[in-house]
Design an enzyme around this catalytic site. Structure first.
Site, PDB file in Angstrom:
ATOM      1  N   LYS A  22       0.868  -1.249   0.002  1.00 22.19           N
ATOM      2  CA  LYS A  22       0.066   0.227  -0.095  1.00 22.19           C
ATOM      3  C   LYS A  22       0.653   1.292  -0.079  1.00 22.19           C
ATOM      4  CE  LYS A  22      -1.798   1.594   3.987  1.00 22.19           C
ATOM      5  NZ  LYS A  22      -1.320   2.673   4.114  1.00 22.19           N
ATOM      6  N   ASN A  23       1.824   1.409   1.021  1.00 17.37           N
ATOM      7  CA  ASN A  23       2.722   2.426   0.982  1.00 17.37           C
ATOM      8  C   ASN A  23       3.682   2.860  -0.351  1.00 17.37           C
ATOM      9  OD1 ASN A  23       1.209   2.960   3.455  1.00 17.37           O
ATOM     10  ND2 ASN A  23       2.960   2.105   4.668  1.00 17.37           N
ATOM     11  N   CYS A 117      -3.033  12.337  13.037  1.00 12.62           N
ATOM     12  CA  CYS A 117      -3.827  11.156  13.211  1.00 12.62           C
ATOM     13  C   CYS A 117      -3.860  10.402  14.249  1.00 12.62           C
ATOM     14  CB  CYS A 117      -3.538  10.384  11.801  1.00 12.62           C
ATOM     15  SG  CYS A 117      -2.231   9.161  12.178  1.00 12.62           S
ATOM     16  N   ARG A 122       2.310  14.099  13.389  1.00  8.71           N
ATOM     17  CA  ARG A 122       2.801  13.863  12.036  1.00  8.71           C
ATOM     18  C   ARG A 122       2.775  15.103  11.250  1.00  8.71           C
ATOM     19  NH1 ARG A 122      -0.105   8.542   9.804  1.00  8.71           N
ATOM     20  NH2 ARG A 122       1.684   8.386   8.611  1.00  8.71           N
ATOM     21  N   GLN A 126       9.601  18.737   7.003  1.00 10.31           N
ATOM     22  CA  GLN A 126      10.536  18.115   6.242  1.00 10.31           C
ATOM     23  C   GLN A 126      10.231  18.154   4.820  1.00 10.31           C
ATOM     24  OE1 GLN A 126      14.060  17.440   7.400  1.00 10.31           O
ATOM     25  NE2 GLN A 126      12.649  18.716   9.317  1.00 10.31           N
ATOM     26  N   ASP A 305       5.274  -0.090  11.891  1.00 13.59           N
ATOM     27  CA  ASP A 305       4.017  -0.560  11.479  1.00 13.59           C
ATOM     28  C   ASP A 305       3.583  -2.062  11.857  1.00 13.59           C
ATOM     29  OD1 ASP A 305       3.764   1.342   8.236  1.00 13.59           O
ATOM     30  OD2 ASP A 305       3.489   1.897  10.176  1.00 13.59           O
ATOM     31  N   ARG A 397      -8.793   0.064   5.103  1.00  8.95           N
ATOM     32  CA  ARG A 397      -8.124   1.006   4.498  1.00  8.95           C
ATOM     33  C   ARG A 397      -6.786   0.356   4.014  1.00  8.95           C
ATOM     34  NH1 ARG A 397      -7.006   6.512   7.567  1.00  8.95           N
ATOM     35  NH2 ARG A 397      -5.546   6.467   5.852  1.00  8.95           N
TER      36      ARG A 397
END
Ligand code: EPZ
Length: 430
Positions: A22-23, A117, A122, A126, A305, A397
């Site tokens: 996903k990422n 979130c 977050r 940067q 994660d 998600r």
């Protein structure tokens, strides 16, 4: 509101296909609009975040053609707007990858500022530091980031924080800047490398992704390509810990074992058997797992994660384990839910002390975020009795067909949304 209902106690046994990362896919989809030719991307995970980002990309005028659930064609020639609406960002933070893509290609982008979130504030300082270093004016007005530049010029940029998002976003903008950009103190995650490989397949000139220094020579145009997203190491790790927690025997298929090294190392440390194949990893747990300590770190360290998933597993391991979460400031909320299932945990700042218990007892719990939600499902699979996990929209998600894949491994789990369906499940399993 949909929920998962789980009857715990079955060890997970069998093989499970792992989908695309996903990422990596989110950033690759954003980068796809940087070409005026047609780009085909496959091995996409069919999850909500991907579908929302595809809507956002179509929303600015790009051609988006869904070939099938896991394949899409995108052509950025039709982009008419560089303005990404707040409701896309609200649904999925990663829409901010369109900042780097649009700024790189059109030298202008307007993207709503992402909020925090459930796992932390977050910030994106940067990202903005990188865009400014390349010569963009970046203002924040009325909750929007407005970035524009007469031209982008390559620079030597040192990130103050190792950030996956900032590394990818600035790499995208630099891909079409003039001259040489050097990025230091960068993220080295496999999905950073995947985005660099994707951009290079479109004609970009990016070297060093996956190492501490990335060198980018800007190009004028990016061309068509066909690309396949790497397998999702976090989905794979989630099933690997599910095998450990349920004393199962699970083989995750279609993975890159090297991307799973930190997870494999911890599974071996607590007493699992792990066997690596070319594109699969088998995890066997015969129970009697032992405690260990773990600290989340940027890749190749243990991934944040995967922290909830190892936390649930360690809560069933004999002895005292300590988890240190060094990436996000608020990623232990699932432990409060786990305590309601009988776990013995104590949180102090960014570390959690976990005393292993014999077993969990099923309870009604709520998923605070994507990975914690998946971890609470693992807890339910290992628990005695019935667990109901609320707010599974988070899990959907990032995990494709999660309950189907678990059922194929012997889990007793269903997606329900009414009391009647819950009663039906209870009758079926009693
Ligand atoms: C990506 O988020 C992932 N999301 C996250 O996965 C993952 O947890 C995270 O990387 C770390 O691996 C996507 O790829 C869509 P970061 P990202 O920038 O890029 C601080 C999931 O479950 N920071 O690497 O937002 C930040 O606060 C999600 O799939 C700054 O200070 O993470 C954090 O403490 C959850 N300033 C640390 O860096 C910045 O400008 C790492 O964040 C950017 C980040």
């Amino acid at each position: 509101m949909e929920q998962y209902i789980i009857k715990g106690g079955n060890p997970l046994v069998g093989e499970v296909e792992i989908g695309g990362a996903k990422n990596a896919a989110l950033a690759i989809l954003a980068a796809a609009i940087m070409s005026d030719e047609t780009v085909m991307i496959d091995n996409l995970p069919d999850v909500n975040d991907i579908n929302v980002l595809l809507d956002a990309i179509a929303g600015i005028g790009a051609m988006v053609h869904r070939v099938d659930r896991h394949t899409v064609k995108i052509n950025g020639k039709g982009v008419t707007s560089v303005d990404i609406e707040y409701d896309y960002i609200k649904k999925i933070r990663a829409s901010y990858y369109l900042l780097g893509a649009l700024l790189g290609k059109y030298k202008r982008a307007e993207v709503a500022l992402p909020g925090g979130c459930n796992i932390g504030s977050r910030p994106i300082d940067q990202h903005l530091k990188g865009f400014r270093a390349l010569g963009a004016d970046v203002e924040i007005e009325h909750g929007k980031i407005i970035a524009e530049a007469a031209k982008l010029v390559g620079k030597h940029i040192y990130f103050d924080v190792v950030s996956v998002g900032a590394t990818i976003n600035v790499m995208m903008a630099a891909a079409m800047a003039e001259g040489l950009t050097i990025l230091e103190n960068v993220a080295k995650e496999p999905h950073v490398v995947d985005v660099a490989n994707f951009l290079n397949s479109m004609g970009a000139n990016i070297r060093g992704a996956g190492t501490d220094v990335i060198r980018i020579r800007g190009v004028q145009k990016l061309h068509r390509t066909e690309y396949s997203v790497i397998p999702d190491q976090i989905e794979a790790g989630t099933f690997m810990f599910a095998a450990a927690a349920t004393q199962g025997d699970v083989t995750v298929m279609n993975v890159i074992p090297k991307h799973l090294e930190a997870t494999t190392a911890k599974l071996l440390e607590i007493g699992c058997e792990v066997e690596e194949f070319d594109d699969a990893v088998r995890v066997v747990s015969k129970g009697g797992l032992k405690c260990t300590h773990v600290k989340t770190l940027p890749y190749p360290g243990f991934p944040t994660d995967m922290q909830p998933q190892i936390g649930v597993t360690l809560a069933l391991c004999e002895g005292t384990s300590i988890i240190t979460e060094s990436i996000f400031e608020n990623r232990f909320k699932y432990l409060d839910e786990l305590a309601r299932m009988g776990a013995n945990v104590k949180i102090e700042g960014n570390s959690a002390t976990i005393e292993g218990v014999e077993k969990f007892s099923g309870a009604r719990v709520s998923a605070p975020d994507l990975r914690a939600g998946a971890a609470l499902c693992i807890a339910g699979l290992a628990a005695e009795g019935i667990t109901i996990v609320d707010d599974i929209v988070y899990i959907q998600r990032g995990y494709e067909r999660f309950e189907e894949k678990l059922r194929s491994l012997g889990a007793v789990i269903e997606k329900v949304s009414t009391e009647k369906e819950i009663r039906k499940f209870m009758l079926k399993v009693s």
